[in-house]
Structure formats: C-alpha cells, structure tokens
Design a protein around this motif. Structure first.
Motif, PDB file in Angstrom:
ATOM      1  N   CYS A  16       8.382  -1.588  -5.337  1.00 41.87           N
ATOM      2  CA  CYS A  16       8.113  -0.624  -5.474  1.00 41.87           C
ATOM      3  C   CYS A  16       6.516  -0.504  -6.420  1.00 41.87           C
ATOM      4  O   CYS A  16       6.480  -1.379  -7.891  1.00 41.87           O
ATOM      5  CB  CYS A  16       8.440   0.863  -5.858  1.00 41.87           C
ATOM      6  SG  CYS A  16       9.850   0.293  -7.708  1.00 41.87           S
ATOM      7  N   LYS A  17       5.434   0.423  -6.381  1.00 42.53           N
ATOM      8  CA  LYS A  17       4.546   0.547  -6.941  1.00 42.53           C
ATOM      9  C   LYS A  17       4.379   1.197  -8.834  1.00 42.53           C
ATOM     10  O   LYS A  17       4.042   0.942  -8.982  1.00 42.53           O
ATOM     11  CB  LYS A  17       3.394   0.857  -5.970  1.00 42.53           C
ATOM     12  CG  LYS A  17       2.128   1.590  -7.120  1.00 42.53           C
ATOM     13  CD  LYS A  17       1.377   2.083  -5.624  1.00 42.53           C
ATOM     14  CE  LYS A  17      -0.394   1.712  -6.315  1.00 42.53           C
ATOM     15  NZ  LYS A  17      -0.920   2.353  -5.256  1.00 42.53           N
ATOM     16  N   MET A  65      14.569   9.232  -5.063  1.00 39.28           N
ATOM     17  CA  MET A  65      13.860   7.990  -3.563  1.00 39.28           C
ATOM     18  C   MET A  65      14.117   8.346  -2.646  1.00 39.28           C
ATOM     19  O   MET A  65      13.764   9.475  -1.640  1.00 39.28           O
ATOM     20  CB  MET A  65      13.954   6.922  -4.113  1.00 39.28           C
ATOM     21  CG  MET A  65      12.515   6.256  -5.080  1.00 39.28           C
ATOM     22  SD  MET A  65      10.774   7.322  -4.467  1.00 39.28           S
ATOM     23  CE  MET A  65      10.906   6.229  -3.382  1.00 39.28           C
ATOM     24  N   ARG A  71       8.750   8.418  -0.781  1.00 35.27           N
ATOM     25  CA  ARG A  71      10.263   7.144  -0.463  1.00 35.27           C
ATOM     26  C   ARG A  71       9.421   6.295   0.590  1.00 35.27           C
ATOM     27  O   ARG A  71       9.528   5.326   0.315  1.00 35.27           O
ATOM     28  CB  ARG A  71      12.144   7.554   0.013  1.00 35.27           C
ATOM     29  CG  ARG A  71      12.065   6.029   0.746  1.00 35.27           C
ATOM     30  CD  ARG A  71      13.443   6.633   1.365  1.00 35.27           C
ATOM     31  NE  ARG A  71      13.792   7.731   2.231  1.00 35.27           N
ATOM     32  CZ  ARG A  71      13.027   6.652   3.657  1.00 35.27           C
ATOM     33  NH1 ARG A  71      12.491   6.158   4.001  1.00 35.27           N
ATOM     34  NH2 ARG A  71      12.855   7.842   4.792  1.00 35.27           N
ATOM     35  N   ASN A 113       6.519   4.591  -0.942  1.00 35.62           N
ATOM     36  CA  ASN A 113       6.769   3.410  -1.819  1.00 35.62           C
ATOM     37  C   ASN A 113       7.195   2.596  -1.161  1.00 35.62           C
ATOM     38  O   ASN A 113       7.603   0.739  -1.322  1.00 35.62           O
ATOM     39  CB  ASN A 113       7.871   3.198  -2.332  1.00 35.62           C
ATOM     40  CG  ASN A 113       7.703   3.483  -4.155  1.00 35.62           C
ATOM     41  OD1 ASN A 113       6.618   3.176  -4.802  1.00 35.62           O
ATOM     42  ND2 ASN A 113       9.335   4.039  -4.813  1.00 35.62           N
ATOM     43  N   GLU A 114       8.134   2.527   0.249  1.00 32.53           N
ATOM     44  CA  GLU A 114       8.445   1.423   1.400  1.00 32.53           C
ATOM     45  C   GLU A 114       7.370   1.158   1.771  1.00 32.53           C
ATOM     46  O   GLU A 114       7.357  -0.263   2.551  1.00 32.53           O
ATOM     47  CB  GLU A 114       9.004   2.304   2.630  1.00 32.53           C
ATOM     48  CG  GLU A 114      10.233   2.608   1.623  1.00 32.53           C
ATOM     49  CD  GLU A 114      11.243   3.019   3.313  1.00 32.53           C
ATOM     50  OE1 GLU A 114      10.997   3.820   4.190  1.00 32.53           O
ATOM     51  OE2 GLU A 114      12.054   3.330   2.747  1.00 32.53           O
ATOM     52  N   TRP A 155       4.052   0.553   0.315  1.00 30.17           N
ATOM     53  CA  TRP A 155       3.962  -0.374  -0.799  1.00 30.17           C
ATOM     54  C   TRP A 155       4.722  -1.888  -1.065  1.00 30.17           C
ATOM     55  O   TRP A 155       4.385  -2.572  -1.134  1.00 30.17           O
ATOM     56  CB  TRP A 155       3.984   0.256  -1.961  1.00 30.17           C
ATOM     57  CG  TRP A 155       3.258  -0.695  -3.058  1.00 30.17           C
ATOM     58  CD1 TRP A 155       4.732  -0.993  -4.032  1.00 30.17           C
ATOM     59  CD2 TRP A 155       2.226  -1.003  -3.355  1.00 30.17           C
ATOM     60  NE1 TRP A 155       4.047  -2.342  -5.226  1.00 30.17           N
ATOM     61  CE2 TRP A 155       2.070  -2.156  -4.726  1.00 30.17           C
ATOM     62  CE3 TRP A 155       1.263  -0.772  -3.128  1.00 30.17           C
ATOM     63  CZ2 TRP A 155       1.343  -2.972  -5.038  1.00 30.17           C
ATOM     64  CZ3 TRP A 155      -0.250  -1.633  -3.567  1.00 30.17           C
ATOM     65  CH2 TRP A 155       0.313  -2.596  -4.703  1.00 30.17           C
ATOM     66  N   ALA A 156       6.207  -1.702  -0.800  1.00 31.00           N
ATOM     67  CA  ALA A 156       6.836  -2.599  -0.689  1.00 31.00           C
ATOM     68  C   ALA A 156       6.705  -3.524   0.790  1.00 31.00           C
ATOM     69  O   ALA A 156       6.875  -4.908   0.635  1.00 31.00           O
ATOM     70  CB  ALA A 156       8.291  -2.531  -0.617  1.00 31.00           C
TER      71      ALA A 156
END
Length: 91
Positions: free
Chosen positions: A7-8, A70, A77, A80-81, A83-84
C-alpha cells in the motif's frame, strides 16, 4: 502472522502515540517498527520471530487497525489496491 497488502499509505489508530511511547522505552525499537512497517507496505516479508515482542505487538495493532479501516472504507481500499497493482507492475 501479520498480513498487509502492499500500500501507498497506512492508517494509524488514534491511540498510536501511546504505543509509540512503549517503543521509545527501548533503544532502536521505534526504528525497527518503522523499518518493518515500511517493508510490509512494500510487500516484503517481515520475520516477526526475529523482532522484539513490543515491536511485534505494535505492528499487529497498527496493521489490524489499518486492515479493518480498509474493509470499512471502500474508496480508500480501491485507491490502495490500485497502488498495489502499480507497485507490482513496476517491480
């Protein structure tokens, strides 16, 4: 086992300053916590068996709070996904 998707950023619980005080009691423990958390955020494995107990407990508390947040906050969420996924593609 403590699991955190890459995650960022991470959401810290409101009581984190109290936990940080515990880490500051032992020299180097705050740095160990921050390095471990940073590695987890990058998707790297962190061997909790080699960390001091107070560091592991604070990691568990922060990661647990972040994961719960999250789950409850759909927009965060998704960001972040994304970013992942970006992190995985740029490796």
């Amino acid at each position: 086992m403590i699991k955190l998707k890459p995650c960022k950023w991470i959401y810290f619980p409101h009581d984190y300053p109290e936990f940080q005080k515990v880490l500051l009691l032992n020299e180097g423990h705050l740095l160990l916590f921050l390095e471990s958390l940073q590695n987890m955020m990058k998707g790297k494995h962190v061997d909790c068996h080699k960390l001091p107990l107070d560091v592991v407990l604070v990691l568990m508390h922060v990661v647990s709070f972040h994961n719960q947040y999250m789950e409850e906050n759909e927009e965060a969420r998704k960001e972040n996904e994304l970013w992942a996924e970006y992190q995985e593609k740029t490796k």
